[in-house]
Design a protein around this motif. Structure first.
Motif, mmCIF file in Angstrom:
data_model
loop_
_atom_site.group_PDB
_atom_site.id
_atom_site.type_symbol
_atom_site.label_atom_id
_atom_site.label_comp_id
_atom_site.label_asym_id
_atom_site.label_seq_id
_atom_site.Cartn_x
_atom_site.Cartn_y
_atom_site.Cartn_z
ATOM 1 N N MET A 1 37.401 16.673 -35.853
ATOM 2 C CA MET A 1 36.153 15.919 -35.785
ATOM 3 C C MET A 1 35.034 16.638 -36.540
ATOM 4 O O MET A 1 34.184 16.005 -37.176
ATOM 5 C CB MET A 1 35.747 15.690 -34.334
ATOM 6 C CG MET A 1 36.526 14.598 -33.645
ATOM 7 S SD MET A 1 36.249 12.977 -34.409
ATOM 8 C CE MET A 1 37.127 11.930 -33.246
ATOM 9 N N GLY A 2 35.026 17.963 -36.450
ATOM 10 C CA GLY A 2 34.036 18.722 -37.210
ATOM 11 C C GLY A 2 34.195 18.483 -38.694
ATOM 12 O O GLY A 2 33.204 18.363 -39.434
ATOM 13 N N PHE A 3 35.425 18.396 -39.149
ATOM 14 C CA PHE A 3 35.717 18.121 -40.562
ATOM 15 C C PHE A 3 35.212 16.740 -40.956
ATOM 16 O O PHE A 3 34.492 16.574 -41.951
ATOM 17 C CB PHE A 3 37.222 18.231 -40.802
ATOM 18 C CG PHE A 3 37.639 17.976 -42.224
ATOM 19 C CD1 PHE A 3 37.756 19.028 -43.118
ATOM 20 C CD2 PHE A 3 37.914 16.687 -42.662
ATOM 21 C CE1 PHE A 3 38.138 18.802 -44.435
ATOM 22 C CE2 PHE A 3 38.302 16.452 -43.970
ATOM 23 C CZ PHE A 3 38.408 17.515 -44.853
ATOM 24 N N VAL A 4 35.577 15.742 -40.181
ATOM 25 C CA VAL A 4 35.253 14.355 -40.531
ATOM 26 C C VAL A 4 33.750 14.088 -40.449
ATOM 27 O O VAL A 4 33.165 13.462 -41.347
ATOM 28 C CB VAL A 4 36.024 13.392 -39.603
ATOM 29 C CG1 VAL A 4 35.548 11.963 -39.801
ATOM 30 C CG2 VAL A 4 37.517 13.483 -39.869
ATOM 31 N N TYR B 1 25.170 6.507 -37.720
ATOM 32 C CA TYR B 1 24.765 7.366 -36.613
ATOM 33 C C TYR B 1 24.635 6.606 -35.302
ATOM 34 O O TYR B 1 24.734 7.213 -34.229
ATOM 35 C CB TYR B 1 23.472 8.101 -36.969
ATOM 36 C CG TYR B 1 23.738 9.355 -37.756
ATOM 37 C CD1 TYR B 1 23.604 10.607 -37.185
ATOM 38 C CD2 TYR B 1 24.188 9.286 -39.067
ATOM 39 C CE1 TYR B 1 23.879 11.757 -37.903
ATOM 40 C CE2 TYR B 1 24.468 10.426 -39.789
ATOM 41 C CZ TYR B 1 24.316 11.659 -39.209
ATOM 42 O OH TYR B 1 24.597 12.794 -39.916
ATOM 43 N N MET B 2 24.410 5.300 -35.354
ATOM 44 C CA MET B 2 24.476 4.502 -34.131
ATOM 45 C C MET B 2 25.881 4.578 -33.543
ATOM 46 O O MET B 2 26.068 4.571 -32.328
ATOM 47 C CB MET B 2 24.121 3.049 -34.436
ATOM 48 C CG MET B 2 22.631 2.773 -34.543
ATOM 49 S SD MET B 2 21.759 2.920 -32.958
ATOM 50 C CE MET B 2 22.398 1.499 -32.084
ATOM 51 N N ALA B 3 26.876 4.663 -34.427
ATOM 52 C CA ALA B 3 28.265 4.746 -33.978
ATOM 53 C C ALA B 3 28.688 6.178 -33.712
ATOM 54 O O ALA B 3 29.061 6.547 -32.589
ATOM 55 C CB ALA B 3 29.177 4.103 -35.026
ATOM 56 N N ALA B 4 28.605 7.039 -34.728
ATOM 57 C CA ALA B 4 29.147 8.397 -34.634
ATOM 58 C C ALA B 4 28.370 9.284 -33.677
ATOM 59 O O ALA B 4 28.885 10.320 -33.237
ATOM 60 C CB ALA B 4 29.176 9.044 -36.020
ATOM 61 N N GLY B 5 27.140 8.903 -33.323
ATOM 62 C CA GLY B 5 26.383 9.697 -32.353
ATOM 63 C C GLY B 5 27.042 9.763 -30.988
ATOM 64 O O GLY B 5 26.713 10.626 -30.173
ATOM 65 N N GLY B 6 27.986 8.869 -30.739
ATOM 66 C CA GLY B 6 28.660 8.869 -29.448
ATOM 67 C C GLY B 6 29.912 9.719 -29.379
ATOM 68 O O GLY B 6 30.514 9.860 -28.303
ATOM 69 N N LEU B 7 30.337 10.317 -30.488
ATOM 70 C CA LEU B 7 31.581 11.085 -30.476
ATOM 71 C C LEU B 7 31.475 12.357 -29.654
ATOM 72 O O LEU B 7 32.395 12.725 -28.915
ATOM 73 C CB LEU B 7 31.985 11.439 -31.911
ATOM 74 C CG LEU B 7 32.548 10.294 -32.752
ATOM 75 C CD1 LEU B 7 32.764 10.748 -34.190
ATOM 76 C CD2 LEU B 7 33.854 9.789 -32.149
#
Length: 411
Positions: free
Chosen positions: A228-231, A318-324
């Motif tokens: 996840m850090g990579f992506v 960021y609306m999406a990925a902020g939840g990871l």
């Protein structure tokens, strides 16, 4: 478990601390590619890609090496001393970057500051060690809003300072904000310290002090943090250069700051909402829409021919990925006992840092061969590839939420 007023006070102080720390960090780091190009005079495409890659690679490399050390020390002596070390020492060193005359001296100072940092992992550790289990998803989601809110504030501050003053002022403001975050830490309490000390008679080998005897479930999650850090960081070093491509050299820093601030406002909403969902829904159900939308949004940024399309695509991302992050953190907290969360969260941040380090190298290669837009297309593809891997990994991790107990001997 400490009284509820304690975890709420800690959450408030840690929230403010992370807010100003990330404001300082993002007032500087996103603009380093422009600093290297326009202030240090590195304009050749290959040399610029190498310089930006080295800056990000060695920063995350130092973070990955030293974060497990700070996490282990946090389990032995408490999280608060680690937070104070990270904030005050980093705050004193960061301004020295302003006086770099070569890329390699800049990279060296970045390595030192990253080695001394680690405040995010320590803050997350204090949250999960001092917050009731039923409130941990909420608390981690709120802490995430400080990260995104601080980033938003930092983007604006950095863009304005560089546009109207110079890079030196931005470096100094970064250091002062770290120190302000350290002052906030002085008002926190780590109620888990006594429990950690009580168990200090457990004997471990020298290796186990730095590499805990974890279950396969925890190791799978650590690998997932790395991926996840990579992506999540693949395109990050080239955002300012993409904005410069869409605008101009003179206004690139200003519009990078404004665009990124709007993006972080979206991430704040995402962090709150997703943190709430993590306490109520299986994480796998959250991952599907998050990662598919993120992939589409990254492709949109690569396709963008003007700043409006680019900014809208980043807001959606960021609306999406902020939840990871809340999803991963809550899952890791569920399968780790309280007395080992300091070291385990330290290792999680380190593996995530290794992913960021690898992303810096890979995106540099992508930038040379595919151009700046190609970096965003490839980043979107990685999000799609990570979806089945993430779902399978979390499925496996939650099957047996236990920690392999170390052999105990009485002192």
């Amino acid at each position: 478990m400490p009284p509820k007023v304690s975890w709420k006070l800690n959450l408030a102080m840690l929230w403010f601390s992370q807010l100003v720390i990330f404001a300082g960090f993002q007032a500087l780091i996103p603009f380093v590619s422009l600093f290297i190009k326009n202030e240090l005079g590195v304009t050749d495409t290959l040399e610029l890609a190498a310089a930006v890659t080295a800056f990000n690679f060695f920063g995350t490399f130092a973070y990955a090496i030293f974060n497990p050390v700070w996490g282990t020390l946090a389990d032995r002596f408490g999280v608060k001393p680690m937070l104070l070390r990270g904030t005050f020492v980093t705050g004193l060193i960061f301004p020295l970057m302003a006086y770099s005359k070569t890329v390699w001296f800049l990279v060296l100072l970045r390595f030192i500051t990253a080695a001394c940092a680690g405040t995010t992992a320590a803050s997350q550790t204090m949250i999960v060690r001092n917050t009731p289990n039923e409130n941990q998803g909420f608390a981690l989601g709120v802490l995430t809003t400080a990260i995104w809110g601080g980033s938003m504030l930092g983007f604006v501050i950095g863009g304005l300072l560089i546009h109207y003053f110079d890079y030196t002022v931005a470096f100094w403001v970064c250091g002062l904000m770290y120190i302000a975050g350290g002052i906030s830490i002085l008002f926190t309490r780590d109620g888990a310290v006594q429990a950690v000390h009580v168990k200090s008679h457990i004997r471990q080998s020298g290796l186990e002090r730095f590499i805990p005897n974890l279950t396969r479930q925890v190791w799978v999650m650590l690998v997932l943090f790395l991926l996840m850090g990579f992506v999540r960081s693949f395109e990050a070093p080239y955002i300012a250069l993409k904005v410069e491509e869409l605008t101009s050299k003179e206004s690139a820093a200003f519009w990078t700051g404004i665009t990124s601030a709007v993006v972080c406002a979206a991430a704040i909403l995402s962090g709150i909402y997703t943190g709430w969902l993590v306490d109520r829904l299986p994480p796998q159900k959250i991952l599907y829409p998050v990662m598919i939308i993120s992939a589409i949004a990254l492709a949109g940024q690569g396709f963008a021919k003007n700043l409006v399309v680019f900014a809208v695509s980043r807001v959606i991302l960021y609306m999406a990925a902020g939840g990871l992050q809340p999803v991963l953190q809550k899952t890791l907290a569920q399968i780790t006992p309280a007395r080992k969360r300091g070291s385990v969260f330290g290792f999680a941040s380190s593996t995530q840092g290794i992913g960021t380090m690898l992303a810096a190298a890979a995106s540099g290669v992508a930038m040379v061969h595919c151009g700046i837009s190609g970096v965003f297309y490839i980043g979107g593809l990685f999000f799609l590839l990570m979806l089945p891997v993430s779902v399978k990994s979390i499925d496996f991790a939650l099957k047996v939420p236990v920690f392999r107990h170390l052999r105990r001997k009485s002192a």
